[in-house]
Design a protein around this motif. Sequence first.
Motif, PDB file in Angstrom:
ATOM      1  N   MET A 119     140.449  18.672  93.021  1.00 15.94           N
ATOM      2  CA  MET A 119     140.142  17.205  93.203  1.00 15.94           C
ATOM      3  C   MET A 119     138.820  16.700  93.584  1.00 15.94           C
ATOM      4  O   MET A 119     138.208  15.875  93.061  1.00 15.94           O
ATOM      5  CB  MET A 119     141.439  16.675  94.246  1.00 15.94           C
ATOM      6  CG  MET A 119     142.735  16.902  93.817  1.00 15.94           C
ATOM      7  SD  MET A 119     143.096  15.400  92.614  1.00 15.94           S
ATOM      8  CE  MET A 119     143.284  14.087  93.832  1.00 15.94           C
ATOM      9  N   ALA A 121     135.861  18.729  93.053  1.00 19.49           N
ATOM     10  CA  ALA A 121     135.170  18.999  92.003  1.00 19.49           C
ATOM     11  C   ALA A 121     135.144  18.036  91.019  1.00 19.49           C
ATOM     12  O   ALA A 121     134.104  17.444  90.522  1.00 19.49           O
ATOM     13  CB  ALA A 121     135.414  20.323  91.399  1.00 19.49           C
ATOM     14  N   ASN A 122     136.350  17.527  90.627  1.00 19.65           N
ATOM     15  CA  ASN A 122     136.566  16.277  89.693  1.00 19.65           C
ATOM     16  C   ASN A 122     135.970  14.952  90.175  1.00 19.65           C
ATOM     17  O   ASN A 122     135.335  14.294  89.542  1.00 19.65           O
ATOM     18  CB  ASN A 122     138.009  15.978  89.558  1.00 19.65           C
ATOM     19  CG  ASN A 122     138.575  16.824  88.262  1.00 19.65           C
ATOM     20  OD1 ASN A 122     138.064  17.682  87.927  1.00 19.65           O
ATOM     21  ND2 ASN A 122     139.997  16.739  88.121  1.00 19.65           N
ATOM     22  N   ILE A 124     133.640  14.804  92.444  1.00 20.18           N
ATOM     23  CA  ILE A 124     131.965  14.949  92.315  1.00 20.18           C
ATOM     24  C   ILE A 124     131.660  14.678  90.808  1.00 20.18           C
ATOM     25  O   ILE A 124     130.522  13.744  90.794  1.00 20.18           O
ATOM     26  CB  ILE A 124     131.582  16.198  92.857  1.00 20.18           C
ATOM     27  CG1 ILE A 124     131.794  16.498  94.239  1.00 20.18           C
ATOM     28  CG2 ILE A 124     130.020  16.553  92.345  1.00 20.18           C
ATOM     29  CD1 ILE A 124     131.650  17.904  94.747  1.00 20.18           C
ATOM     30  N   THR A 125     132.291  15.156  90.000  1.00 16.22           N
ATOM     31  CA  THR A 125     131.714  14.779  88.666  1.00 16.22           C
ATOM     32  C   THR A 125     131.922  13.325  88.251  1.00 16.22           C
ATOM     33  O   THR A 125     130.909  12.858  87.300  1.00 16.22           O
ATOM     34  CB  THR A 125     132.895  15.534  87.510  1.00 16.22           C
ATOM     35  OG1 THR A 125     132.937  16.844  87.923  1.00 16.22           O
ATOM     36  CG2 THR A 125     132.298  15.247  86.219  1.00 16.22           C
ATOM     37  N   THR A 132     129.878  18.622  88.495  1.00 17.18           N
ATOM     38  CA  THR A 132     130.275  19.958  88.964  1.00 17.18           C
ATOM     39  C   THR A 132     130.036  21.037  88.027  1.00 17.18           C
ATOM     40  O   THR A 132     130.367  20.453  86.692  1.00 17.18           O
ATOM     41  CB  THR A 132     131.535  20.036  89.510  1.00 17.18           C
ATOM     42  OG1 THR A 132     131.852  19.022  90.443  1.00 17.18           O
ATOM     43  CG2 THR A 132     131.940  21.226  90.195  1.00 17.18           C
ATOM     44  N   LEU A 135     132.612  26.282  90.482  1.00 20.60           N
ATOM     45  CA  LEU A 135     133.010  26.539  91.672  1.00 20.60           C
ATOM     46  C   LEU A 135     133.281  28.151  92.008  1.00 20.60           C
ATOM     47  O   LEU A 135     133.744  28.762  91.201  1.00 20.60           O
ATOM     48  CB  LEU A 135     134.585  26.152  91.464  1.00 20.60           C
ATOM     49  CG  LEU A 135     135.100  24.769  91.839  1.00 20.60           C
ATOM     50  CD1 LEU A 135     136.175  24.312  91.381  1.00 20.60           C
ATOM     51  CD2 LEU A 135     134.880  24.535  93.290  1.00 20.60           C
TER      52      LEU A 135
END
Lengths: 172, 112
Positions: A119, A121-122, A124-125, A132, A135
């Motif tokens: 979540m 990473a998503n 941040i995108t 992102t 990872l």
Amino acid sequence: MYKQNQVKYKWRDRGVLFATLLLFWLMLNNSLALDSLLIGIVVSLIITILFCSGLSFFTEFRFTPKAFVAGILYYIYFFKELIKANFRLAIIVLSPSLPINPGIVKVRTQLKSRMGRLMLANSITLTPGTLTMELEGEWIYVHCVNVTSTDTEEATAQIVSGFESYLEVMYG
Amino acid sequence: MESLLNITGAVLLVCGATFLFLGGLGLVRMPDLFNRIQAGAKTTTLGTLLVLIGAAFLQPEWSLKLLLIGLFLLFTNPLSSQVLARAAHRIGIEKSDKTHVDKLAEDLGDKR
């Protein structure tokens, strides 16, 4: 410790995955007729058995009132950031000089759970000027349109902290 | 009431389309692949969401399914952008000259 948690939550996660799938099916069908309901149950069961190790929205979610409140606050914050991201991008795209200063920086997350990291990473995108890229354990590599700081600590404070405080309560 | 729903829906559709257009412009104007993905990922998410909400105002009986589409979009869009960016970096797509720091390449260099 993490492994133990995974075993502990295995059955709960399966149940949640099954319920989510069935809910999706019902929403798509828009009816509670017996035959469509039965098909939904059978297919959801098969998928649950085949993909029990996969992630679903509530995998590793802590079912506490605090987590639900954090979830709602998280989504408010998330949509605010998404709208901000779009306006900022619009300004960049529309200005003739194209004011960008791209680079890839490295940030660290304190989140332990898989779903929490996904979540994050998503999120941040979808937030202003960041994407992102990779990872790796607790490290996240982020591509920024405007790099303001190449220092890991500072970049972490700028990019990650906002979301992390909510996700920490939700997933740990 | 009917016309109010229609007007709100139409306004939302136009807003969504505007963001999608800006995203397309971003794809053309940005210098390298990573920046283009940035432009694509954000604008398509908000733009499409606004279009979906607008459609829900125009056709209230569709709203449940539109909500589902929105959910799928929120989950898959950032994921696909991220995987594309990662793959591009791994096969060594050229970065724009303006790029002044690349911690990922530095760290990968350490391991090799």
